[in-house]
Scaffold this active site. Sequence first.
Site, PDB file in Angstrom:
ATOM      1  N   GLY A  40      29.537  26.010  46.608  1.00 59.44           N
ATOM      2  CA  GLY A  40      30.761  25.925  47.391  1.00 59.44           C
ATOM      3  C   GLY A  40      30.875  26.980  48.480  1.00 59.44           C
ATOM      4  CB  CYS A  42      32.902  31.214  46.415  1.00 55.09           C
ATOM      5  SG  CYS A  42      32.662  32.821  45.629  1.00 55.09           S
ATOM      6  CB  ALA A 277      41.664  35.725  58.739  1.00 54.01           C
ATOM      7  CB  VAL A 278      46.509  32.279  59.406  1.00 56.48           C
ATOM      8  CG1 VAL A 278      46.701  33.284  60.528  1.00 56.48           C
ATOM      9  CG2 VAL A 278      45.844  31.002  59.931  1.00 56.48           C
ATOM     10  CG  ASP A 319      40.410  27.364  46.465  1.00 57.50           C
ATOM     11  OD1 ASP A 319      40.613  28.218  45.583  1.00 57.50           O
ATOM     12  OD2 ASP A 319      39.629  27.536  47.415  1.00 57.50           O
ATOM     13  CB  ALA A 327      35.360  32.513  43.155  1.00 58.14           C
ATOM     14  CG  HIS A 452      34.177  64.500  32.447  1.00 54.08           C
ATOM     15  ND1 HIS A 452      35.037  64.529  33.509  1.00 54.08           N
ATOM     16  CD2 HIS A 452      33.402  65.619  32.540  1.00 54.08           C
ATOM     17  CE1 HIS A 452      34.816  65.622  34.220  1.00 54.08           C
ATOM     18  NE2 HIS A 452      33.825  66.299  33.653  1.00 54.08           N
TER      19      HIS A 452
END
Length: 473
Positions: A40, A42, A277-278, A319, A327, A452
């Site tokens: 797809g 992605c 890119a809306v 979607d 995804a 740590h």
Amino acid sequence: MSDTYDIIVIGAGPGGYVAAIRAAQLGFKVAVVDRQHLGGICLNWGCIPTKALLRSAEIYNYMHEAKNFGLSVKDANFDIKAIIERSRGVAKRLNGGVELLLRKNKVDVIWGEASIESVGVVKVSPSDRAAPPKGALGVGTYKTKNIIIATGARPRVLPGLEPDKNLIWTYYEAMVPEKLPKSLIVMGSGAIGIEFASFYNTMGTEVTVVEVLPQILPVEDAEIAAFARKAYEKQGLRIMTRAKVVSVQKGADSITATIEEANGTTRQITAEKLISAVGVVPNTENLGLEKLGVTVERGIIKTDGRGATNVPGIYAIGDVAGAPMLAHKAEHEGVICVETIKGMETEPMDRNKIPGCTYSSPQIASVGLTEAKAMEAGYDIRVGRFPFLGNGKAIALGEPEGLVKTIFDRQTGALLGAHMVGAEVTELIQGFIVAMSLEATEEDLMHIIFPHPTLSEMMHESVMDAYGRVIHM
């Protein structure tokens, strides 16, 4: 091979191919139909190749900062064609991987444009996107007990701002530029817009981001978005909020955008390219849903949370089933859907536990409620914060700018949301997702031993800060 199946999946993106593989694992005879490519948007034109581009930008940026690490790099430069070639190569490799996975699980792949003739009948017509591989299944009519729609989405197009593949780009063109533009306007500051803005800015393009809403990254916590904005602007990004592109004028090799600001004033900005890119819109047209009576609202197929539509035997995931259009959400929906068809006990997807990630520099990652949404929902909250500046590993990495923020229900100690900005937070967020899924309280999280030195220690400190027990700040 047969023209009769237990399940036919329409769309071979992340949701579709994962659903097909899970169905095969459960003993179903499965086929997946696609008109262009496995994996797809992605895998081929979204999540994966953009991360390859951003990785090149990250390394290029490190080259310029080499002296801060006691290193010397002379004449740092880049070859945009080689960067693009690597990105496309990564996509091609993973595309081949999906093909192998489907073959391994004995999932038939049918090539072409699918439509639903009736419940249980899928018609496949020739596709104008790509020719089917030699010897592959293709045009024909196929019968099945269950149909799963996973056809994904495409870029949203605004009237008067239609992409032309030359001056106005979508993410398709933005991923394969023939040369790097000297200037660029990015319209929209969601994850897609910000990632491209970050990439091009790092590579030396003069970038202006235009966002109609008051904050960039509109779905993110306001404090995190504000922190990210300062970092982007420090890097040279120009950001305009409460502003919208109302018209464009095309020149021979540039585009002039007229931008209207909140107070009604307008200004013009000229750049070599503009990226639209809306957002995206679901691919639900031409499937035959109307004649079947499948409920579709604003292009989105209504489901029950397990993929089932109002028409028995027809399901929808990814979607086309609504936001968030991600995804990993599609993949999870696919598994839930198939297991429900099998008769297994399943839980509807909890959309509050779907993480969001933006792979810019700095990265942003989040899950659950923002501080504002938690307060709107009526929670009495505790908020914890811890800066990267207080973490030894972040200092050693040369990544001192960032913030980890946690939001708790004061009464129950439940983790309501976690929000991060900074280096590698897209990897860290999973720890909070696991905690939320296991219903961990603040006491559980405070008693966990974090290794740590790691960036993950900031997660611990943020929890403790919410309860007045922070150590290193």
